[in-house]
Design a protein around this motif. Structure first.
Motif, mmCIF file in Angstrom:
data_model
loop_
_atom_site.group_PDB
_atom_site.id
_atom_site.type_symbol
_atom_site.label_atom_id
_atom_site.label_comp_id
_atom_site.label_asym_id
_atom_site.label_seq_id
_atom_site.Cartn_x
_atom_site.Cartn_y
_atom_site.Cartn_z
ATOM 1 N N VAL A 199 0.850 -1.199 0.000
ATOM 2 C CA VAL A 199 0.000 0.000 0.000
ATOM 3 C C VAL A 199 0.881 1.243 0.000
ATOM 4 O O VAL A 199 1.639 1.486 0.942
ATOM 5 N N ARG A 200 0.778 2.021 -1.058
ATOM 6 C CA ARG A 200 1.533 3.264 -1.178
ATOM 7 C C ARG A 200 0.634 4.317 -1.834
ATOM 8 O O ARG A 200 -0.369 3.980 -2.479
ATOM 9 N N GLN A 201 1.009 5.573 -1.689
ATOM 10 C CA GLN A 201 0.279 6.635 -2.377
ATOM 11 C C GLN A 201 0.395 6.446 -3.889
ATOM 12 O O GLN A 201 1.378 5.871 -4.380
ATOM 13 N N SER A 202 -0.579 6.946 -4.616
ATOM 14 C CA SER A 202 -0.512 6.891 -6.079
ATOM 15 C C SER A 202 0.577 7.836 -6.574
ATOM 16 O O SER A 202 1.027 8.733 -5.848
ATOM 17 N N LYS A 203 1.001 7.641 -7.815
ATOM 18 C CA LYS A 203 2.007 8.526 -8.406
ATOM 19 C C LYS A 203 1.519 9.967 -8.439
ATOM 20 O O LYS A 203 2.289 10.898 -8.221
ATOM 21 N N GLU A 204 0.218 10.118 -8.699
ATOM 22 C CA GLU A 204 -0.347 11.474 -8.787
ATOM 23 C C GLU A 204 -0.287 12.188 -7.443
ATOM 24 O O GLU A 204 -0.047 13.392 -7.364
#
Length: 210
Positions: A199-204
């Motif tokens: 789980v990681r933040q999106s690239k955007e």
């Protein structure tokens, strides 16, 4: 997938280690060298790395590590300890090493030494300790990536009581403070965490290109 990204995707904060598996001496040496060769500000390396294998010591460390089983079940436990304070001796020792390694007379390094001293020695002790602790995390990241390339599992831990670690390991006498702990070894097949999607933040969300 690019191998660099593959290694980072493969690794996770291992919750359960297989206590029957031990890292080879050769692989351990690679991980320790990854730490030793790590970048640090001015190249000063204001920290020390403890490699803990003693079972009795690890049993003492476990209760002050929130009872986490990684401390006793991993193959080895690495304790990264930052200097709590320093004086000109840290810089002079580094310059002596530079002189011997590169064959440069000490007189030729005086200007650089004076520059470092002007930037570091007058800092308050509290700021010095924050600065040395930050350097530790550069080395930590290098060890974790090297471990992933060797398919060795890790679990970076701040969930412990530094003062108790300092007491058990005698760090205060050495002007050191336990900053971060890294159990290393091989994941247990019973560790369900290994199957969780990363789980990681999106690239955007994560990147801003300017």
């Amino acid at each position: 997938m690019n191998s660099i990204l593959e290694h980072r995707t493969w690794r996770y904060a291992t919750k359960k280690f297989d206590d029957s598996k031990t890292i080879s001496d050769e692989d351990l040496e690679v991980l320790l060298e990854a730490a030793r060769l790590s970048a640090s500000s001015y190249g000063l390396q204001p920290y020390h790395l403890f490699v803990i294998t003693d079972k009795e010591v690890r049993e003492k460390l476990k209760p002050v590590s929130w009872g986490q089983s990684q401390i006793t079940d991993a193959s080895h436990v690495l304790v990264f300890a930052n200097k709590t304070d320093f004086d000109g001796g840290l810089i002079d020792s580094y310059l002596s090493n530079v002189s011997q390694t590169r064959g440069i007379p000490m007189d030729g390094l005086k200007g650089y030494g004076d520059f470092m001293k002007s930037k570091l020695l007058d800092l308050p002790t509290t700021i010095k300790e924050v600065w040395t602790a930050k350097q530790v995390y550069i080395a930590l990241g290098n060890v974790m990536q090297a471990a992933a390339e060797l398919k060795i599992d890790t679990c970076p831990m701040e969930g412990f009581e530094p003062e108790k670690y300092n007491e058990i390991l005698g760090l205060h006498r050495k002007n050191l403070n336990a900053s971060v702990v890294l159990p290393i070894g091989y994941r247990s097949q019973d560790d369900d965490t290994q199957h969780y999607a990363k789980v990681r933040q999106s690239k955007e969300e994560f990147f801003t290109h300017i």
